[in-house]
Design a protein around this motif. Structure first.
Motif, PDB file in Angstrom:
ATOM      1  N   VAL A 218      51.870 103.692  47.455  1.00 37.79           N
ATOM      2  CA  VAL A 218      52.533 103.999  46.189  1.00 37.79           C
ATOM      3  C   VAL A 218      52.168 105.427  45.793  1.00 37.79           C
ATOM      4  N   SER A 219      53.150 106.170  45.302  1.00 42.50           N
ATOM      5  CA  SER A 219      52.927 107.538  44.846  1.00 42.50           C
ATOM      6  C   SER A 219      53.208 107.610  43.347  1.00 42.50           C
ATOM      7  N   TYR A 220      52.337 108.301  42.614  1.00 46.59           N
ATOM      8  CA  TYR A 220      52.461 108.433  41.154  1.00 46.59           C
ATOM      9  C   TYR A 220      52.250 109.884  40.774  1.00 46.59           C
ATOM     10  N   LYS A 221      53.110 110.402  39.910  1.00 46.46           N
ATOM     11  CA  LYS A 221      52.983 111.774  39.416  1.00 46.46           C
ATOM     12  C   LYS A 221      52.274 111.739  38.064  1.00 46.46           C
ATOM     13  N   PRO A 222      50.997 112.116  38.019  1.00 44.59           N
ATOM     14  CA  PRO A 222      50.255 112.089  36.754  1.00 44.59           C
ATOM     15  C   PRO A 222      50.690 113.227  35.830  1.00 44.59           C
ATOM     16  N   SER A 223      50.360 113.097  34.552  1.00 50.75           N
ATOM     17  CA  SER A 223      50.650 114.173  33.609  1.00 50.75           C
ATOM     18  C   SER A 223      49.398 114.484  32.798  1.00 50.75           C
ATOM     19  N   GLY A 224      49.255 115.755  32.444  1.00 51.76           N
ATOM     20  CA  GLY A 224      48.139 116.176  31.612  1.00 51.76           C
ATOM     21  C   GLY A 224      46.822 116.363  32.336  1.00 51.76           C
ATOM     22  N   VAL A 225      46.850 116.351  33.678  1.00 52.83           N
ATOM     23  CA  VAL A 225      45.630 116.506  34.473  1.00 52.83           C
ATOM     24  C   VAL A 225      45.869 117.506  35.599  1.00 52.83           C
ATOM     25  N   CYS A 226      44.813 117.904  36.270  1.00 50.23           N
ATOM     26  CA  CYS A 226      44.907 118.866  37.371  1.00 50.23           C
ATOM     27  C   CYS A 226      45.537 118.265  38.629  1.00 50.23           C
ATOM     28  N   ALA A 227      45.300 116.984  38.880  1.00 50.74           N
ATOM     29  CA  ALA A 227      45.871 116.342  40.069  1.00 50.74           C
ATOM     30  C   ALA A 227      47.396 116.353  39.971  1.00 50.74           C
ATOM     31  N   ARG A 228      48.057 116.648  41.084  1.00 50.08           N
ATOM     32  CA  ARG A 228      49.516 116.705  41.120  1.00 50.08           C
ATOM     33  C   ARG A 228      50.142 115.381  41.545  1.00 50.08           C
ATOM     34  N   GLU A 229      49.356 114.558  42.227  1.00 52.94           N
ATOM     35  CA  GLU A 229      49.867 113.286  42.724  1.00 52.94           C
ATOM     36  C   GLU A 229      48.691 112.345  42.956  1.00 52.94           C
ATOM     37  N   ILE A 230      48.946 111.053  42.740  1.00 52.30           N
ATOM     38  CA  ILE A 230      47.969 110.015  43.061  1.00 52.30           C
ATOM     39  C   ILE A 230      48.683 109.026  43.976  1.00 52.30           C
ATOM     40  N   ARG A 231      48.056 108.736  45.109  1.00 50.51           N
ATOM     41  CA  ARG A 231      48.605 107.760  46.060  1.00 50.51           C
ATOM     42  C   ARG A 231      47.608 106.623  46.197  1.00 50.51           C
ATOM     43  N   PHE A 232      48.140 105.411  46.293  1.00 53.56           N
ATOM     44  CA  PHE A 232      47.234 104.269  46.464  1.00 53.56           C
ATOM     45  C   PHE A 232      47.931 103.126  47.177  1.00 53.56           C
ATOM     46  N   GLU A 233      47.104 102.263  47.757  1.00 51.72           N
ATOM     47  CA  GLU A 233      47.579 101.054  48.433  1.00 51.72           C
ATOM     48  C   GLU A 233      46.863  99.862  47.827  1.00 51.72           C
ATOM     49  N   LEU A 234      47.626  98.814  47.556  1.00 53.68           N
ATOM     50  CA  LEU A 234      47.062  97.556  47.075  1.00 53.68           C
ATOM     51  C   LEU A 234      47.317  96.477  48.113  1.00 53.68           C
ATOM     52  N   ASN A 235      46.394  95.542  48.201  1.00 56.08           N
ATOM     53  CA  ASN A 235      46.568  94.344  49.015  1.00 56.08           C
ATOM     54  C   ASN A 235      46.382  93.189  48.048  1.00 56.08           C
ATOM     55  N   GLY A 236      47.485  92.723  47.484  1.00 54.00           N
ATOM     56  CA  GLY A 236      47.381  91.742  46.405  1.00 54.00           C
ATOM     57  C   GLY A 236      46.767  92.429  45.201  1.00 54.00           C
ATOM     58  N   ASP A 237      45.658  91.902  44.710  1.00 48.96           N
ATOM     59  CA  ASP A 237      44.962  92.480  43.558  1.00 48.96           C
ATOM     60  C   ASP A 237      43.789  93.375  43.964  1.00 48.96           C
ATOM     61  N   ILE A 238      43.692  93.706  45.225  1.00 50.94           N
ATOM     62  CA  ILE A 238      42.581  94.527  45.725  1.00 50.94           C
ATOM     63  C   ILE A 238      43.070  95.934  46.067  1.00 50.94           C
ATOM     64  N   ILE A 239      42.320  96.937  45.627  1.00 47.96           N
ATOM     65  CA  ILE A 239      42.639  98.324  45.950  1.00 47.96           C
ATOM     66  C   ILE A 239      42.122  98.617  47.356  1.00 47.96           C
ATOM     67  N   GLU A 240      43.033  98.983  48.229  1.00 50.32           N
ATOM     68  CA  GLU A 240      42.672  99.293  49.609  1.00 50.32           C
ATOM     69  C   GLU A 240      42.325 100.765  49.783  1.00 50.32           C
ATOM     70  N   LYS A 241      43.096 101.649  49.109  1.00 50.46           N
ATOM     71  CA  LYS A 241      42.937 103.077  49.338  1.00 50.46           C
ATOM     72  C   LYS A 241      43.462 103.839  48.130  1.00 50.46           C
ATOM     73  N   VAL A 242      42.791 104.943  47.779  1.00 52.40           N
ATOM     74  CA  VAL A 242      43.248 105.845  46.719  1.00 52.40           C
ATOM     75  C   VAL A 242      43.086 107.274  47.220  1.00 52.40           C
ATOM     76  N   GLU A 243      44.113 108.091  47.002  1.00 54.04           N
ATOM     77  CA  GLU A 243      44.062 109.509  47.360  1.00 54.04           C
ATOM     78  C   GLU A 243      44.605 110.326  46.193  1.00 54.04           C
ATOM     79  N   PHE A 244      43.936 111.405  45.855  1.00 49.87           N
ATOM     80  CA  PHE A 244      44.399 112.342  44.841  1.00 49.87           C
ATOM     81  C   PHE A 244      44.817 113.628  45.539  1.00 49.87           C
ATOM     82  N   VAL A 245      45.931 114.207  45.108  1.00 47.09           N
ATOM     83  CA  VAL A 245      46.365 115.510  45.585  1.00 47.09           C
ATOM     84  C   VAL A 245      46.105 116.474  44.439  1.00 47.09           C
ATOM     85  N   GLY A 246      45.169 117.388  44.645  1.00 50.77           N
ATOM     86  CA  GLY A 246      44.744 118.287  43.579  1.00 50.77           C
ATOM     87  C   GLY A 246      43.614 117.655  42.787  1.00 50.77           C
TER      88      GLY A 246
END
Length: 81
Positions: free
Chosen positions: A2-30
């Protein structure tokens, strides 16, 4: 992933993977590399609801939001779809 464009912060993008209710992976761009990498490692394997509760409302200095708060928003959006 999943890709999300945050606002009001330095990061330009947040990517993450869920497996049901468990967070598998998170990546910040910027953003602050050490902080976002550390946050990503801490969240791996965490229940998404616990992460949302923990990260919601975190501020960055005088900003009304932060990368963790924006991730909480992204996670809320993902589980409500």
């Amino acid at each position: 992933m999943v890709s999300y464009k945050p606002s009001g912060v330095c990061a330009r993008e947040i990517r993450f993977e869920l497996n049901g209710d468990i967070i598998e992976k998170v990546e910040f761009v910027g953003g602050c590399p050490g902080n976002t990498m550390g946050l990503s490692r801490l969240l791996q394997g965490m229940d998404v609801h616990k992460a949302i509760d923990t990260l919601s409302g975190v501020k960055c200095g005088s900003k009304p939001t932060s990368c963790p708060d924006q991730l909480a928003n992204a996670l809320k959006k993902a589980i409500n779809q």
